[in-house]
Enzyme design. Structure first.
Site, PDB file in Angstrom:
ATOM      1  N   ASP A   6     136.718  82.182   4.031  1.00  0.00           N
ATOM      2  CA  ASP A   6     137.442  82.901   2.990  1.00  0.00           C
ATOM      3  C   ASP A   6     138.886  82.986   3.449  1.00  0.00           C
ATOM      4  O   ASP A   6     139.211  83.731   4.359  1.00  0.00           O
ATOM      5  CB  ASP A   6     136.830  84.303   2.807  1.00  0.00           C
ATOM      6  CG  ASP A   6     137.720  85.220   1.989  1.00  0.00           C
ATOM      7  OD1 ASP A   6     138.629  84.702   1.298  1.00  0.00           O
ATOM      8  OD2 ASP A   6     137.503  86.449   2.031  1.00  0.00           O
ATOM      9  N   LYS A  68     149.734  82.928   1.068  1.00  0.00           N
ATOM     10  CA  LYS A  68     148.836  82.325   0.081  1.00  0.00           C
ATOM     11  C   LYS A  68     149.426  82.405  -1.327  1.00  0.00           C
ATOM     12  O   LYS A  68     149.132  81.588  -2.183  1.00  0.00           O
ATOM     13  CB  LYS A  68     147.499  83.052   0.118  1.00  0.00           C
ATOM     14  CG  LYS A  68     146.439  82.466  -0.793  1.00  0.00           C
ATOM     15  CD  LYS A  68     145.171  83.250  -0.663  1.00  0.00           C
ATOM     16  CE  LYS A  68     144.103  82.801  -1.624  1.00  0.00           C
ATOM     17  NZ  LYS A  68     142.930  83.671  -1.527  1.00  0.00           N
ATOM     18  N   GLU A 145     136.390  81.935  -5.457  1.00  0.00           N
ATOM     19  CA  GLU A 145     136.081  83.184  -4.758  1.00  0.00           C
ATOM     20  C   GLU A 145     135.058  84.056  -5.485  1.00  0.00           C
ATOM     21  O   GLU A 145     134.107  84.527  -4.857  1.00  0.00           O
ATOM     22  CB  GLU A 145     137.370  83.969  -4.491  1.00  0.00           C
ATOM     23  CG  GLU A 145     138.095  83.425  -3.267  1.00  0.00           C
ATOM     24  CD  GLU A 145     139.531  83.889  -3.152  1.00  0.00           C
ATOM     25  OE1 GLU A 145     139.910  84.851  -3.850  1.00  0.00           O
ATOM     26  OE2 GLU A 145     140.283  83.293  -2.369  1.00  0.00           O
ATOM     27  N   ASP A 168     137.072  90.655  -8.903  1.00  0.00           N
ATOM     28  CA  ASP A 168     137.573  90.303  -7.575  1.00  0.00           C
ATOM     29  C   ASP A 168     139.086  90.510  -7.520  1.00  0.00           C
ATOM     30  O   ASP A 168     139.851  89.664  -7.975  1.00  0.00           O
ATOM     31  CB  ASP A 168     137.210  88.835  -7.292  1.00  0.00           C
ATOM     32  CG  ASP A 168     137.754  88.339  -5.953  1.00  0.00           C
ATOM     33  OD1 ASP A 168     138.395  89.142  -5.242  1.00  0.00           O
ATOM     34  OD2 ASP A 168     137.545  87.166  -5.627  1.00  0.00           O
TER      35      ASP A 168
END
Lengths: 567, 562
Positions: A6, A68, A145, A168
């Site tokens: 992850d 990211k 994800e 999420d």
């Protein structure tokens, strides 16, 4: 052995599927989570994870995190004398995770499943895959994800029939997926999100609030912006976490030798966060509509991502669905666990023989066209979708287009991703120009086929039936290096010297102590300074027992001074 | 995929039981994994989706429960918000019961609906009632919000125009956007957004400074019979433009206009009518022609004034010609004659024009002039009906475009005509004007023919035209001294211009610039050296331009083949 990773905005984690179950792999500090932070120490050597994050506010020019958010862009980050692209920084994090996994498993690891936000586009996915390659990992699969979280949640519920929603909210991205489990199939029905919404945006609210209070005191000189921002960010993150368990929190920073303090109450934070909560609502609404499902038909709301710990978010979710969400999965670890399950699936683990997972393409893909309206006016820049969103992947679809002008010699297909009727509001992914024979308008047709593979990467084929010609476009990133260049870049990264794993704990402790030293004033500062000298003395003695004892003492004092370290 | 193979792929008999279909799909999926067998999965998935489509649609979702009672323990609330560890520290009081938390919201909704349907309600009241609904916390529940959005959109459509002032608030609250493609409710919200857009445009129209304000006033008032001035010179172009705009962009606004007025103007525009410019031109033309005749006959010293006056006269005449020879025949004939499409038909004028130019070079005589005149008229009518005007610069008015693309030919011709005997001048002018006409309205028709030529033909055609051009240049040089050669030179240059036109059309940008340079050069040549220089300069400039285009074309041709 395939590992599941992850790769998060704030924290990353790695897991593996063995002995019929998924487990997380601890890093050299014994933590399951590794902060996604990269830095250089004063000698120019590499730091990754907690030691780097601790130095973020004290050495803003040598440390970076949350990269990211810039995946797939050309934004370069300068650390010391070297420039890093977002995928290089991600590669450094991946490399450290890989090392952790190798140490834990006692065997070399070369293959990985890496998770990406479902709403990542083609460019961002390709950059992530490149990051994996730069870290020396063959990326077997890019996994969405929320789908990973659903795997972690659903792997124990395969016997039942159920529908659930995964909410999420990570550090930098927001995804919503609606899933259904039946007959051992975990099927994503609809998936949507916002690639630029996450915990960091909530931090920004607090940062802005504090800056507004002290605008006059903080007349910034050139080049100070970053340093102040990092201090405030650390304070905001801490305050935001405190607000999870108490009705108010204090943001404290030391700036130019002076202490500043800003108190926030949970109610203030609720008010500040209202616009962000509205942005959370829209994707949920859309996914429910796309999945053709009502909220009362959902068996469970699964919260994933560190930012869903915030009471504001939980309250908003409760109000949206009229009930409390599930707490069965660990918000920070579910994605890595799911990635590990996927790794097991990929390795055809016997325990997962009766499981199948299908995912969807979360956005529409198509080309820009021009068309005549009923009055004969020509409109340019209309988006013509070929793969509609929420189609099960892998998928391929075809549309036929024809020429618009007499003697047109070229048909240009510009590939777009998005939901707007007008291409200007969508994201351009690439272009393919196809020569066609010159004929009167409308006589020449072109079949345009889009193929969306299981990793979320796109391929475009154009076929001209009149000439039988075929053209293919694998959307390549113009900016991304390939082949030999990539290998060279990998070598360059490898040359960056990293410290031995067993010294990480000491570095993290020292970095934390010096951050505290700078953030405290008066007696507290003296106290920390003394402890640091003591610890450095222990380090110099090279006696491991002494070092461990001094470090334990240092950390327990720091814990009592500023609260426990969070991940 | 054939219908039978759906069931074969799934491995079951044809059924409408969703459960069976799903079970079969699940079983196959574990063998045909999307990871390993992408093509197999695509086929399986298609079969599955089509089978589900075949099976009955699921029963509609249960109606929204409006009277639900929520019972929540306070300890659960705190446990949930604070996390389990902290919950223990908080004392748990008796359970809290809230009965139907959304009752107020539904009452507010009913009230809003009643007020919007009552035509007499105050605007303020409507806004207030709306705000109560929009501010309600019940809207945070997604089911209620989704259902309210649809309800609201339908209500707005039903109660327009009374609800018009509310539209923008509602759009803002729900975040409706045109981009939201593919939503189930998109068709409803799109109608609302279109209405909002229409209303914004209407506001703009009501502003006296807006472009179409006058036309809006005309359309919004009952129609009245036109007076003499309006009959003669009244300009209906504004009304026409507004009507066009409304029809294409804001057809929802048509119902906000005066219905009688709309019907009146639509009937008015049904028939082809002279534009006001044409009416003005018709009135001016006799005056200008008379003046021209008087000045020309007044003596040789007045010739230069006559030359200047020639420009407005030519423009006026061309306007009239354009209306009677292009717009009117097109309008009345093209509706039924669908002549576009056949390129050979469009190109019919080609041989006729070449014949015309050859005839024009024959020594002048009155019978020949009549023949040429008839031929030129026929060509003009043919081209105006079948021709394809050049639309590439369609934002420029046609007069300007014609002037830019063909004006230099007419101008050059006008100068040459003055150096010829009157009879020859008349004869030549008929032919050259016909060529300009063909050039303006028919040149696009040549393109398909050009592209149908094979590569070898195209490449050999270019030097042939080049050689012809050089020949025409030599002829022009000789014609300076020999008046008898002049008509032949004019014909040759005109043919050259016409011939290279088509290949030159494939060049973008270049041609316009060169034409301007030619035109400017001609003006300077006249100023400094008199008419003879202009004759030479104009002719040579045309030829040089032709040669340059040809060279560039040849290069392009070879490059594209490579």
């Amino acid at each position: 052995m395939i590992i599941g990773i992850d790769l998060g905005t704030t924290n990353s984690a790695v897991g593996v599927f063995r002995d019929s179950k998924a487990e997380l792999i601890p890093n050299s500090l014994g933590h399951n989570l590794t902060p996604s932070a990269v830095g250089l120490d004063d000698n120019g050597d590499l730091l990754v994870g907690l030691p780097a994050r601790e130095r973020q506010s004290t050495h803003p020019k040598l440390t970076t995190s949350a990269f990211k958010r810039y995946m797939g862009s050309r934004r370069m980050t300068t650390l010391g004398r070297r420039e890093f692209s977002p995928e290089e920084l991600s590669a450094l994090v991946l490399r450290s995770l890989k090392a952790d996994a190798e140490a834990y498993l006692g065997e070399p690891v070369a293959e990985a499943v890496i998770t990406v936000p479902a709403y990542f586009n083609d460019k961002q996915r390709k950059a992530t895959r490149r990051a994996g390659e730069l870290a020396g990992l063959k990326v077997e699969r890019l996994l969405n994800e929320p789908t990973a979280a659903a795997l972690a949640y659903g792997i124990h519920l395969l016997e039942d029939e159920s529908q659930f929603l995964v909410f999420d909210l990570g550090g930098g991205t927001f995804d919503v997926s609606i899933l259904e489990i039946f007959e051992g199939v975990i099927e994503v029905r609809a998936s949507t999100g916002d690639a630029r919404l996450g915990g960091e945006d909530f931090n920004d609210l607090l940062i802005r609030a504090m800056r507004n209070t002290f605008t006059d005191d903080w007349k910034l000189k050139l080049g100070e912006e970053d340093a102040l921002h990092q201090l405030l960010r650390a304070a905001a993150e801490k305050a935001r976490r405190e607000l999870t368990s108490q009705p108010w929190a204090k943001m404290e920073i030391v700036w130019r030798g002076k202490a500043y303090e800003h108190a926030v109450s949970a109610d203030d934070f609720d008010t500040l966060a209202a616009p962000l909560l509205e942005r959370l609502r829209e994707p949920v609404l859309r996914s429910l509509r796309d999945g053709e499902i009502r909220t009362d038909a959902l068996n469970e709301i699964v919260l994933v991502g560190g930012a869903t710990r915030m009471p504001v978010v939980r309250k908003a979710v409760t109000r949206m669905f009229g009930r409390f969400p599930s707490q069965t999965v660990h918000p920070d670890e579910a994605v890595a666990m799911g990635a590990a399950v996927q790794a097991g699936l990929k390795a055809r683990d016997q325990a997962l023989k009766e499981v199948a997972v299908t995912d969807v393409c979360p956005y529409s893909l198509g080309v820009g066209i021009a068309e005549h309206d009923h009055a004969g006016h020509l409109h340019h820049g209309i988006f013509s979708p070929i793969i509609e969103r929420n189609v099960a992947v892998p998928a391929s679809r075809m549309n036929t287009y024809n020429t618009l002008q007499d003697n047109q010699s070229v048909i240009e297909f510009e590939i777009y991703q998005g939901e707007s009727r007008y291409v200007t509001d969508n994201i351009s992914l690439g272009k393919i120009s196809v020569p066609v024979p010159r004929r009167p308008a409308g006589e020449v047709t072109a079949d345009c086929r889009f193929t969306y593979d299981i990793n979320g990467l796109i391929e475009v084929d154009v076929h001209i039936p009149m000439t039988g010609e075929k053209h293919q476009l694998v959307i390549v990133d113009e900016d991304g290096p390939t082949g030999a260049d990539l290998e060279k870049q990998r070598k360059a990264l490898e040359a960056l010297k990293a410290h031995p794993r067993d010294s990480d704990a000491n570095r993290a402790a020292l970095a934390r102590a010096s951050r505290c030293y700078e953030n405290f004033l008066g007696d507290k500062r003296e106290h920390v300074g003394g402890l640091m000298r003591e610890f450095e003395g222990a380090l110099a003695s090279q006696d491991n027992r002494l070092i461990d004892k001094a470090r334990g003492h240092l950390l327990s004092v720091l814990d009592s001074l500023e609260g426990e370290t969070w991940l | 995929m054939a219908v039978t193979s759906i069931w074969k792929t799934l491995g079951i008999k044809k059924t409408s039981d969703r459960k069976d279909i799903r079970r079969a799909y699940a079983a196959k999926l574990k063998v045909t994994n999307p990871e390993d067998d992408a093509e197999g999965f695509k086929a399986l998935r298609e079969a599955y989706e089509r089978a589900l489509n075949y099976a009955e649609r699921p029963v509609a979702a249960p109606a929204l429960s409006q009277g639900k009672v929520y019972i929540v323990k306070a300890s659960e609330v705190s446990a949930f918000i604070a996390g389990p560890e902290l919950a223990e520290k908080i004392e748990a009081p008796a359970p809290v019961v809230f009965a139907d938390p959304h009752a107020d919201f539904y009452t507010a909704r009913l009230r809003l609906e009643k007020i919007l349907r009552a035509t007499s309600a105050e605007p303020d009241m409507r806004i207030k009632a709306l705000q109560t609904v929009l501010d309600s916390p019940s809207l945070e529940a997604l089911d209620i919000r989704a259902e309210t959005e649809i309800w609201m959109a339908q209500l707005l459509l039903k109660t327009s125009p009374y609800s018009d002032p509310l539209i923008d608030r509602i759009i803002k609250r729900f975040g409706w956007r045109l981009q939201s493609r593919g939503l189930k409710t998109a068709y409803l919200t799109r109608r609302i957004l279109t209405r909002s857009d229409d209303l914004a445009y209407l506001e703009r129209l009501k502003n006296p400074t807006s472009e179409h304000h006058d036309a809006y006033k005309v359309l919004n008032a009952p129609p009245k019979p036109p007076g003499l001035w309006r009959k003669l010179f009244g300009d209906s172009a504004g009304v026409r433009a507004l009507l066009d705009h409304l029809n294409t962009r804001h057809d929802g606004l048509l119902k906000d206009m005066n219905a009688d007025s709309l019907a009146h103007w639509e009937a008015y525009f049904e028939k082809p009518r002279l534009k006001s410019t044409a009416r003005w031109a018709l009135m001016l033309a006799p005056i200008l022609l008379a003046l021209e005749a008087v000045i020309y006959n007044a003596g040789p010293q007045w010739r230069e004034v006559a030359l200047l006056l020639l420009i407005p006269t030519a423009l006026t005449l061309s306007t009239i010609l354009h209306h009677f020879a292009v717009i009117m025949p097109r309008h009345s004939l093209k509706k039924s004659w669908r002549l576009q499409g056949n390129h050979l038909l469009q190109f019919g004028w080609g041989p006729a024009v070449l014949l015309l130019l050859l005839l024009a070079a024959v020594p002048a005589s009155w019978p020949l002039i009549v023949i040429i005149g008839i031929l030129a008229t026929l060509i003009a009518i043919w081209v105006s009906i079948t021709g394809v005007p050049d639309q590439r610069e369609s934002s420029i008015p046609w007069q300007m475009r014609a002037f830019l693309s063909e004006g230099y030919l007419i101008a050059w011709w006008a100068v040459v005509a003055f150096t010829m005997p009157p009879l020859t001048a008349i004869q030549m002018s008929l032919a050259v004007i016909a060529v300009c006409f063909v050039s303006a309205f028919g040149k696009m028709a040549l393109l398909p023919l050009w592209f149908r030529l094979s590569r070898a033909w195209r490449i050999s055609a270019l030097p042939a035209i080049g050689a012809f051009t050089v020949g025409a240049g030599a002829l022009l040089w000789q014609a300076r001294d020999l008046a008898i050669l002049q008509p032949v030179a004019v014909s040759a240059i005109t043919i050259v211009t016409l011939l290279q036109r088509t290949p030159a059309l494939t060049l973008e940008g270049w041609s316009f610039r060169l034409r301007w340079i030619t035109f400017m050069g001609m003006s300077f040549a006249t100023l400094h050296g008199g008419i003879d220089y202009m004759f030479l300069f104009g002719g040579f400039a045309l030829l040089i331009w032709t040669v340059v285009s040809l060279i560039e074309l040849t290069i392009n041709q070879f490059r594209s083949e490579a």
